[in-house]
Scaffold this active site. Sequence first.
Site, PDB file in Angstrom:
ATOM      1  N   TYR A   1      56.888 104.591  40.082  1.00 16.83           N
ATOM      2  CA  TYR A   1      56.968 105.780  40.930  1.00 16.83           C
ATOM      3  C   TYR A   1      56.738 105.430  42.393  1.00 16.83           C
ATOM      4  CZ  TYR A   1      56.544 110.867  41.736  1.00 16.83           C
ATOM      5  OH  TYR A   1      56.736 112.169  42.140  1.00 16.83           O
TER       6      TYR A   1
ATOM      7  N   ASP B   1      44.352 103.093  29.569  1.00 17.37           N
ATOM      8  CA  ASP B   1      45.200 103.625  30.635  1.00 17.37           C
ATOM      9  C   ASP B   1      44.766 105.049  30.989  1.00 17.37           C
ATOM     10  OD1 ASP B   1      47.268 104.390  32.344  1.00 17.37           O
ATOM     11  OD2 ASP B   1      48.828 103.434  31.131  1.00 17.37           O
TER      12      ASP B   1
ATOM     13  N   HIS C   1      46.520 100.639  33.171  1.00 19.44           N
ATOM     14  CA  HIS C   1      47.836 100.700  33.811  1.00 19.44           C
ATOM     15  C   HIS C   1      47.944  99.510  34.753  1.00 19.44           C
ATOM     16  CE1 HIS C   1      51.223 103.487  34.028  1.00 19.44           C
ATOM     17  NE2 HIS C   1      51.353 103.161  35.309  1.00 19.44           N
TER      18      HIS C   1
END
Length: 319
Positions: free
Chosen positions: A92, A273, A302
């Site tokens: 992202y 995560d 992550h």
Amino acid sequence: MPQVDMPLEKLKEYEGRNPRPADFDEYWSRALEEMQAVDPKVELVPSSFTVPFADCFDLYFTGVRGARIHAKYVRPKNVPQPHPAIVQFHGYSGSAGDWNDKLIYASLGFSMISMDCRGQGGTSEDTGGVQGTTLRGHIIRGLNDVADNLLFRHIYLDCAQLAGIVMDLPEVDAARVGVIGGSQGGGLTLACAALEPRVKKLAPVFPFLCDYKRVWEMDLAKDAYDELRTFFRNHDPLHKREDEIFTKLGYIDNQFLANRIKGEVLMAVGLMDTICPPSTQFAAYNKITTPKSLEIYPDFGHEGLPGFNDTTLQFMLGL
């Protein structure tokens, strides 16, 4: 074992929390019709970056709503044609990145293409009222509009359209195309393979864009999902529209696209995560009906997952 989510045995059974829109299938049929009606006007421009064993190009195509999308394309020299290809998606707000990491697959006889998501860190356009970049806020773009204007709808279609363009290249074997990516790239890997079912193999890593309501209920609408919290605070502070909002997000929830996937799946998840919670990833993985395998990293969040790039490469060598 420490945990930030459900125990592993529960994760393996979890089916998701976010509501699925009643017209979900019709929505995506309509979206694909829009995509298929677009003349992509594919353009290949030789790059100033050169290596002896491959040709490097900037590839451009027109996606839905007129956005001009950019990707980096590496085509190996002196290999049998048609040959396999890998399509790559980034995290992202990122971009296709440097050329050098695409050369590994090219050195093995694969074409490789990496897309800049519209309006993020690369050069692909966001045509939602401006030319150029908007960087973030893409999950919530369209939540106050009709569902056909959700920005991630368009990004998912870009992914599927690019895979189809790659399959149509004369040097590529359309039956031997794989897709890879992590985080947002993992979510786009799922969406791409769902909307372009000819994808043969896919390797998503801790996929983003899954089971939004679960993220909210875990109080993890921060970091990558922070815009969900911002949207409610600014546009629905009393949560009177909560059901409507999460149902609309269901159109771009990869757990509901997952059962369309026809290719073989290799996925990785870190059980620590807190960016893309494991349960949201399992909500998608558990709905995949094709041959699949899952690499579970109990102590990782992550972040880079040791060995998984090598495992992915070995997996894709089977194309």
